[in-house]
Scaffold this motif. Structure first.
Motif, mmCIF file in Angstrom:
data_model
loop_
_atom_site.group_PDB
_atom_site.id
_atom_site.type_symbol
_atom_site.label_atom_id
_atom_site.label_comp_id
_atom_site.label_asym_id
_atom_site.label_seq_id
_atom_site.Cartn_x
_atom_site.Cartn_y
_atom_site.Cartn_z
ATOM 1 N N ALA A 115 1.927 -6.357 7.405
ATOM 2 C CA ALA A 115 2.114 -7.155 6.241
ATOM 3 C C ALA A 115 1.897 -8.433 6.641
ATOM 4 O O ALA A 115 1.029 -9.151 5.543
ATOM 5 C CB ALA A 115 3.503 -7.240 5.766
ATOM 6 N N ARG B 22 -1.826 -9.150 -2.568
ATOM 7 C CA ARG B 22 -1.540 -7.849 -3.164
ATOM 8 C C ARG B 22 -1.334 -6.724 -1.837
ATOM 9 O O ARG B 22 -0.337 -6.258 -1.750
ATOM 10 C CB ARG B 22 -2.768 -7.001 -3.740
ATOM 11 C CG ARG B 22 -2.448 -5.663 -4.310
ATOM 12 C CD ARG B 22 -3.798 -4.837 -4.650
ATOM 13 N NE ARG B 22 -4.536 -4.627 -3.361
ATOM 14 C CZ ARG B 22 -4.138 -3.876 -2.441
ATOM 15 N NH1 ARG B 22 -3.048 -2.792 -2.537
ATOM 16 N NH2 ARG B 22 -4.964 -3.585 -1.290
ATOM 17 N N LEU B 23 -2.175 -6.856 -0.825
ATOM 18 C CA LEU B 23 -1.771 -5.944 0.448
ATOM 19 C C LEU B 23 -0.423 -6.400 1.042
ATOM 20 O O LEU B 23 0.093 -5.498 1.668
ATOM 21 C CB LEU B 23 -3.090 -5.988 1.235
ATOM 22 C CG LEU B 23 -3.217 -5.145 2.419
ATOM 23 C CD1 LEU B 23 -2.717 -3.731 2.124
ATOM 24 C CD2 LEU B 23 -4.587 -5.150 3.310
ATOM 25 N N HIS C 95 2.350 -5.010 -0.760
ATOM 26 C CA HIS C 95 2.266 -3.459 -0.514
ATOM 27 C C HIS C 95 2.957 -3.102 0.848
ATOM 28 O O HIS C 95 3.742 -2.079 0.850
ATOM 29 C CB HIS C 95 0.878 -2.811 -0.690
ATOM 30 C CG HIS C 95 0.629 -1.486 -0.189
ATOM 31 N ND1 HIS C 95 1.270 -0.320 -1.096
ATOM 32 C CD2 HIS C 95 0.202 -0.746 0.643
ATOM 33 C CE1 HIS C 95 1.218 0.753 -0.225
ATOM 34 N NE2 HIS C 95 0.541 0.452 0.821
ATOM 35 N N LEU C 96 2.496 -3.792 1.647
ATOM 36 C CA LEU C 96 2.906 -3.427 3.233
ATOM 37 C C LEU C 96 4.120 -3.854 3.508
ATOM 38 O O LEU C 96 4.977 -3.094 4.321
ATOM 39 C CB LEU C 96 1.950 -3.748 4.242
ATOM 40 C CG LEU C 96 0.534 -3.471 4.234
ATOM 41 C CD1 LEU C 96 -0.447 -4.212 4.973
ATOM 42 C CD2 LEU C 96 0.323 -1.813 4.731
ATOM 43 N N THR D 86 6.638 -4.108 1.170
ATOM 44 C CA THR D 86 7.336 -3.078 0.430
ATOM 45 C C THR D 86 7.686 -1.890 1.203
ATOM 46 O O THR D 86 8.676 -1.129 1.111
ATOM 47 C CB THR D 86 7.052 -3.059 -1.051
ATOM 48 O OG1 THR D 86 6.855 -4.120 -1.445
ATOM 49 C CG2 THR D 86 7.691 -1.973 -2.002
ATOM 50 N N ARG D 87 6.587 -1.285 1.669
ATOM 51 C CA ARG D 87 6.425 0.057 2.539
ATOM 52 C C ARG D 87 7.221 -0.396 3.619
ATOM 53 O O ARG D 87 8.143 0.618 4.084
ATOM 54 C CB ARG D 87 5.010 0.208 2.853
ATOM 55 C CG ARG D 87 5.118 1.592 3.610
ATOM 56 C CD ARG D 87 3.801 1.946 3.920
ATOM 57 N NE ARG D 87 3.249 1.310 5.057
ATOM 58 C CZ ARG D 87 2.029 1.441 5.505
ATOM 59 N NH1 ARG D 87 1.166 2.165 4.928
ATOM 60 N NH2 ARG D 87 1.812 0.620 6.424
#
Length: 130
Positions: A37, A74-75, A78-79, A81-82
Motif C-alpha cells: 500500500a 486509489r491504489l 485498495h491495497l 483495505t485488502r
C-alpha cells in the motif's frame, strides 16, 4: 548543487526517513505486508515533494501531480483495505521465513534488509521521471 540535484537528495532523504518509520511500525506489528500500500502512496509523496520544490510549477507539473495522486491514492486505499481485511500476505511470510532460515537473521533485520531497504530504492528509481 543544481536544483535538480538538491530535489533528488531531499526526496531520497525523505523517502529513507519514511521507510525507516514504516519498518519500525512493521517490527511493532510483525507484519510487512502493508509495504504494498505504501508503494503507491510513496509515489504520491515523491510527486508532491518534487512539485513543492519546483520554483513555479506549470500546467504539466500540476497535471503530473494530479494524475499521480488520483492513481496512487486509489491504489493505496485498495491495497490498504485488502491488507486490513486479509492480514499478512503469504508471499511476504514465505520470503521472510526463507531468508531468516537461510541467513539466521532476526525478524527485524530480515524485514529491514529484505523488504524495506529493497523496496525504497526501487520506488525512488521508478519515481525519477516525475
Amino acid at each position: 548543487m543544481t536544483d535538480l540535484g538538491s530535489t533528488i537528495l531531499i526526496n531520497a532523504a525523505a523517502l529513507f526517513a519514511v521507510i525507516l518509520a514504516l519498518w519500525a511500525y512493521s517490527v511493532k506489528i510483525r507484519d510487512v505486508s502493508f509495504i504494498d500500500a505504501f508503494w503507491a502512496f510513496g509515489m504520491v509523496l515523491l510527486a508532491c515533494a518534487t512539485w513543492a520544490q519546483s520554483g513555479s510549477p506549470g500546467a504539466r507539473s500540476h497535471l503530473l501531480l494530479g494524475l499521480t495522486a488520483l492513481w496512487g491514492l486509489r491504489l493505496t486505499l485498495h491495497l490498504w483495505t485488502r491488507w486490513r481485511a486479509h492480514g499478512e500476505d503469504p508471499r511476504y511470510a514465505k520470503i521472510m521465513g526463507s531468508v531468516m532460515e537461510k541467513k539466521g537473521w532476526s525478524w527485524s533485520k530480515t524485514s529491514l534488509l529484505s523488504v524495506f531497504l529493497t523496496q525504497a530504492p526501487l520506488l525512488f528509481i521508478t519515481c525519477l521521471p516525475a
